[in-house]
Design a protein around this motif. Structure first.
Motif, PDB file in Angstrom:
ATOM      1  N   SER A  33       0.672  -0.927   0.360  1.00 25.24           N
ATOM      2  CA  SER A  33       0.245  -0.079   0.001  1.00 25.24           C
ATOM      3  C   SER A  33       0.999   1.739   0.221  1.00 25.24           C
ATOM      4  N   VAL A  34       0.093   2.298  -0.257  1.00 29.52           N
ATOM      5  CA  VAL A  34       1.060   3.593  -0.842  1.00 29.52           C
ATOM      6  C   VAL A  34      -0.145   4.512  -0.325  1.00 29.52           C
ATOM      7  N   ARG A  35       0.337   5.646   0.797  1.00 25.73           N
ATOM      8  CA  ARG A  35       0.325   6.772   1.094  1.00 25.73           C
ATOM      9  C   ARG A  35       0.934   8.495   1.353  1.00 25.73           C
ATOM     10  N   LEU A  36      -0.317   8.881   0.808  1.00 21.84           N
ATOM     11  CA  LEU A  36       0.302  10.638   1.015  1.00 21.84           C
ATOM     12  C   LEU A  36       0.281  11.073   2.794  1.00 21.84           C
ATOM     13  N   ALA A  37       1.313  11.673   2.878  1.00 21.51           N
ATOM     14  CA  ALA A  37       1.263  12.100   4.669  1.00 21.51           C
ATOM     15  C   ALA A  37       2.446  13.444   4.289  1.00 21.51           C
ATOM     16  N   ASN A  38       1.976  14.197   5.578  1.00 19.67           N
ATOM     17  CA  ASN A  38       2.745  15.125   5.757  1.00 19.67           C
ATOM     18  C   ASN A  38       3.262  14.862   6.724  1.00 19.67           C
ATOM     19  N   ILE A  39       4.798  15.000   7.194  1.00 21.92           N
ATOM     20  CA  ILE A  39       5.865  14.748   8.162  1.00 21.92           C
ATOM     21  C   ILE A  39       6.360  16.142   7.596  1.00 21.92           C
ATOM     22  N   GLU A  40       6.451  16.670   8.941  1.00 19.52           N
ATOM     23  CA  GLU A  40       6.983  17.865   9.099  1.00 19.52           C
ATOM     24  C   GLU A  40       7.168  18.981   8.559  1.00 19.52           C
ATOM     25  N   GLY A  41       6.321  19.502   8.046  1.00 22.43           N
ATOM     26  CA  GLY A  41       5.843  20.546   6.717  1.00 22.43           C
ATOM     27  C   GLY A  41       5.387  19.633   5.104  1.00 22.43           C
ATOM     28  N   GLU A  42       6.371  18.657   5.268  1.00 22.18           N
ATOM     29  CA  GLU A  42       6.708  18.116   3.808  1.00 22.18           C
ATOM     30  C   GLU A  42       6.486  17.334   2.925  1.00 22.18           C
ATOM     31  N   THR A  43       5.174  16.693   2.447  1.00 23.09           N
ATOM     32  CA  THR A  43       4.371  15.691   2.040  1.00 23.09           C
ATOM     33  C   THR A  43       5.672  14.417   1.201  1.00 23.09           C
ATOM     34  N   VAL A  44       4.933  13.674   1.925  1.00 19.77           N
ATOM     35  CA  VAL A  44       6.004  12.422   1.226  1.00 19.77           C
ATOM     36  C   VAL A  44       4.735  11.012   0.967  1.00 19.77           C
ATOM     37  N   LEU A  45       5.549   9.904   0.473  1.00 21.63           N
ATOM     38  CA  LEU A  45       5.047   8.684  -0.133  1.00 21.63           C
ATOM     39  C   LEU A  45       5.294   8.128   1.154  1.00 21.63           C
ATOM     40  N   VAL A  46       3.831   6.883   1.828  1.00 24.00           N
ATOM     41  CA  VAL A  46       5.232   6.217   2.296  1.00 24.00           C
ATOM     42  C   VAL A  46       4.159   4.859   2.027  1.00 24.00           C
ATOM     43  N   LEU A  47       4.871   4.293   1.379  1.00 19.09           N
ATOM     44  CA  LEU A  47       5.144   2.748   0.435  1.00 19.09           C
ATOM     45  C   LEU A  47       5.744   1.283   1.730  1.00 19.09           C
ATOM     46  N   VAL A  48       4.735   0.620   2.024  1.00 21.11           N
ATOM     47  CA  VAL A  48       4.555  -0.115   2.988  1.00 21.11           C
ATOM     48  C   VAL A  48       5.017  -1.175   2.270  1.00 21.11           C
ATOM     49  N   MET A  49       5.619  -2.270   2.539  1.00 20.53           N
ATOM     50  CA  MET A  49       6.515  -2.840   1.880  1.00 20.53           C
ATOM     51  C   MET A  49       5.444  -4.517   2.501  1.00 20.53           C
ATOM     52  N   ASP A  50       5.770  -5.839   2.270  1.00 19.71           N
ATOM     53  CA  ASP A  50       4.575  -6.662   2.593  1.00 19.71           C
ATOM     54  C   ASP A  50       6.078  -7.528   3.552  1.00 19.71           C
ATOM     55  N   ASP A  51       6.956  -7.040   4.083  1.00 15.09           N
ATOM     56  CA  ASP A  51       7.551  -7.831   4.858  1.00 15.09           C
ATOM     57  C   ASP A  51       7.675  -6.675   6.602  1.00 15.09           C
ATOM     58  N   GLY A  52       6.709  -6.045   6.076  1.00 16.56           N
ATOM     59  CA  GLY A  52       5.920  -4.838   7.616  1.00 16.56           C
ATOM     60  C   GLY A  52       7.078  -3.386   7.043  1.00 16.56           C
ATOM     61  N   SER A  53       8.414  -3.007   6.017  1.00 15.69           N
ATOM     62  CA  SER A  53       9.144  -2.438   6.446  1.00 15.69           C
ATOM     63  C   SER A  53       8.142  -1.109   5.646  1.00 15.69           C
ATOM     64  N   ARG A  54       8.560  -0.147   6.666  1.00 16.02           N
ATOM     65  CA  ARG A  54       7.773   1.464   5.447  1.00 16.02           C
ATOM     66  C   ARG A  54       9.195   2.503   4.695  1.00 16.02           C
ATOM     67  N   ASN A  55       8.862   2.336   3.548  1.00 16.85           N
ATOM     68  CA  ASN A  55       9.685   3.520   2.891  1.00 16.85           C
ATOM     69  C   ASN A  55       9.195   4.746   2.950  1.00 16.85           C
ATOM     70  N   TYR A  56       9.432   5.519   3.480  1.00 14.08           N
ATOM     71  CA  TYR A  56       9.560   7.898   3.094  1.00 14.08           C
ATOM     72  C   TYR A  56       9.892   8.014   1.849  1.00 14.08           C
ATOM     73  N   ILE A  57       8.700   8.043   0.927  1.00 11.53           N
ATOM     74  CA  ILE A  57      10.499   9.722   0.093  1.00 11.53           C
ATOM     75  C   ILE A  57       9.640  10.403  -0.168  1.00 11.53           C
TER      76      ILE A  57
END
Length: 94
Positions: A31-55
């Motif tokens: 899954s992927v969602r947009l989030a605002n983290i510290e004033g910056e829009t990031v894509l949050v990629l949720v991986m099938d191993d439970g990890s998350r990548n913030y881009i």
């Protein structure tokens, strides 16, 4: 006449194939969602191993300038190895 050496044998190829079969699978996007983290829009990629990548959206070519509502309309493709934005005709391989 030139003499040729065989560098890779069938046995080498078979061993490489067997070795690669025992490697753990690469994580895939579930899954992927947009989030605002510290004033910056990031894509949050949720991986099938439970990890998350913030881009950071701004770091992704052609997504940085796109409106958030356009960026939020995507497809997970390639069995979780890529994201596709139909409106932008843009693929992102993970």
């Amino acid at each position: 006449m030139a003499e040729h050496r065989i560098l890779t044998t069938d046995k080498n190829i078979e061993k490489a194939a067997a070795d690669s079969a025992s490697l753990p699978a690469e994580p895939r996007v579930t899954s992927v969602r947009l989030a605002n983290i510290e004033g910056e829009t990031v894509l949050v990629l949720v991986m099938d191993d439970g990890s998350r990548n913030y881009i950071p959206k701004a770091k992704l070519e052609r997504l940085g300038d796109a409106p958030d509502d356009t960026v939020s309309r995507f497809e997970i493709s390639e069995d979780g190895l890529a994201l596709y934005w139909p409106e932008l005709d843009l693929d992102l391989y993970v």
